[in-house]
Design a protein around this motif. Sequence first.
Motif, short mmCIF file in Angstrom:
data_model
loop_
_atom_site.label_atom_id
_atom_site.label_comp_id
_atom_site.label_asym_id
_atom_site.label_seq_id
_atom_site.Cartn_x
_atom_site.Cartn_y
_atom_site.Cartn_z
N ARG A 59 4.58 -11.02 -1.96
CA ARG A 59 3.74 -9.82 -1.86
C ARG A 59 3.10 -9.50 -3.21
NH1 ARG A 59 8.01 -7.75 1.37
NH2 ARG A 59 8.79 -6.63 -0.44
N GLU A 60 3.91 -9.60 -4.25
CA GLU A 60 3.39 -9.32 -5.60
C GLU A 60 2.30 -10.31 -5.99
OE1 GLU A 60 4.01 -6.76 -7.71
OE2 GLU A 60 5.22 -5.89 -6.09
N ILE A 61 2.49 -11.60 -5.65
CA ILE A 61 1.48 -12.61 -5.97
C ILE A 61 0.20 -12.32 -5.22
CG2 ILE A 61 0.90 -15.05 -5.64
CD1 ILE A 61 3.75 -15.74 -6.46
N LEU A 62 0.30 -11.99 -3.92
CA LEU A 62 -0.90 -11.64 -3.14
C LEU A 62 -1.58 -10.42 -3.73
CD1 LEU A 62 0.28 -12.22 0.55
CD2 LEU A 62 -1.41 -13.54 -0.74
N SER A 63 -0.78 -9.41 -4.10
CA SER A 63 -1.34 -8.20 -4.71
C SER A 63 -2.01 -8.55 -6.03
CB SER A 63 -0.23 -7.17 -4.91
OG SER A 63 -0.72 -6.07 -5.64
N LEU A 64 -1.36 -9.41 -6.83
CA LEU A 64 -1.91 -9.81 -8.12
C LEU A 64 -3.21 -10.59 -7.94
CD1 LEU A 64 -1.44 -9.78 -11.17
CD2 LEU A 64 -0.15 -11.89 -10.92
N ARG A 65 -3.24 -11.48 -6.96
CA ARG A 65 -4.47 -12.24 -6.69
C ARG A 65 -5.60 -11.31 -6.30
NH1 ARG A 65 -2.31 -17.49 -3.29
NH2 ARG A 65 -1.43 -18.58 -5.09
N SER A 66 -5.28 -10.34 -5.47
CA SER A 66 -6.29 -9.37 -5.05
C SER A 66 -6.81 -8.59 -6.25
CB SER A 66 -5.68 -8.44 -4.00
OG SER A 66 -6.47 -7.30 -3.81
N THR A 90 -8.98 -10.83 -8.47
CA THR A 90 -10.31 -10.99 -7.87
C THR A 90 -11.14 -9.74 -8.11
OG1 THR A 90 -9.36 -12.42 -6.17
CG2 THR A 90 -11.53 -11.52 -5.74
N GLN A 91 -10.53 -8.59 -7.94
CA GLN A 91 -11.23 -7.32 -8.16
C GLN A 91 -11.64 -7.19 -9.63
OE1 GLN A 91 -8.90 -3.92 -7.06
NE2 GLN A 91 -10.53 -2.45 -7.51
N VAL A 92 -10.72 -7.54 -10.57
CA VAL A 92 -11.00 -7.46 -12.00
C VAL A 92 -12.12 -8.43 -12.37
CG1 VAL A 92 -10.06 -7.95 -14.30
CG2 VAL A 92 -8.77 -6.55 -12.70
N ARG A 93 -12.07 -9.63 -11.78
CA ARG A 93 -13.13 -10.61 -12.03
C ARG A 93 -14.48 -10.06 -11.61
NH1 ARG A 93 -10.64 -16.42 -10.17
NH2 ARG A 93 -9.34 -16.75 -11.99
#
Length: 191
Positions: free
Chosen positions: A44-51, A54-57
């Motif tokens: 869950r944390e990895i998915l949240s971090l990826r999201s 992506t948002q920060v990018r």
Amino acid sequence: MEKSGQEETLASAQAAMVEAAKAIVLMIAKTDQREMRMHETLDREILSLRSEVTQVRGEVATLVGGASAQIAAEAKQAMAPVAASYDCAVTATSAQLHSASKTVWLWFASGAALLLLCLAVSWMVLGFYRHELADAKEQLQNYKDALPTLQAFSASDAVVCGGRLCVNADLNGPRFGDKRQYQQAKPRPQQ
């Protein structure tokens, strides 16, 4: 009885081992459950971090895109006076180089014309002196040719009289010419 005491000890050791095995199995099960929960939490944390990445990018791309355009505009605005002064300096330098180039070509052409003029004058002076030298050689040859005649005149008893040569002929001397019409003059008397 001894056998029964050993059997009791063995039974109690077996019971303790069974209890220990149950405790180990229970601990393994709890560890497996905890590991499963940790994997789920980590996923869950990895998915949240990826999201979030992506948002920060996206936000960074928006910021950078806007910033690069703004930086380019500000750099262009800041460089405009420098570019204008550089353009003026280049134009002035180009004009000076063009003027210097014309001056160098003018000096080169003047030098070439002066060299040609010097060569022409030298050729003419050389021709004049060559002509004078040829005349002097011819005159010297005439003098050399006249020298035996002058020496003969000087050695002979002869004088110029009325535009002609008068000699005191040696009547006893040998005769010369194709008709033997010429006689030698007497030697000039010693004074």
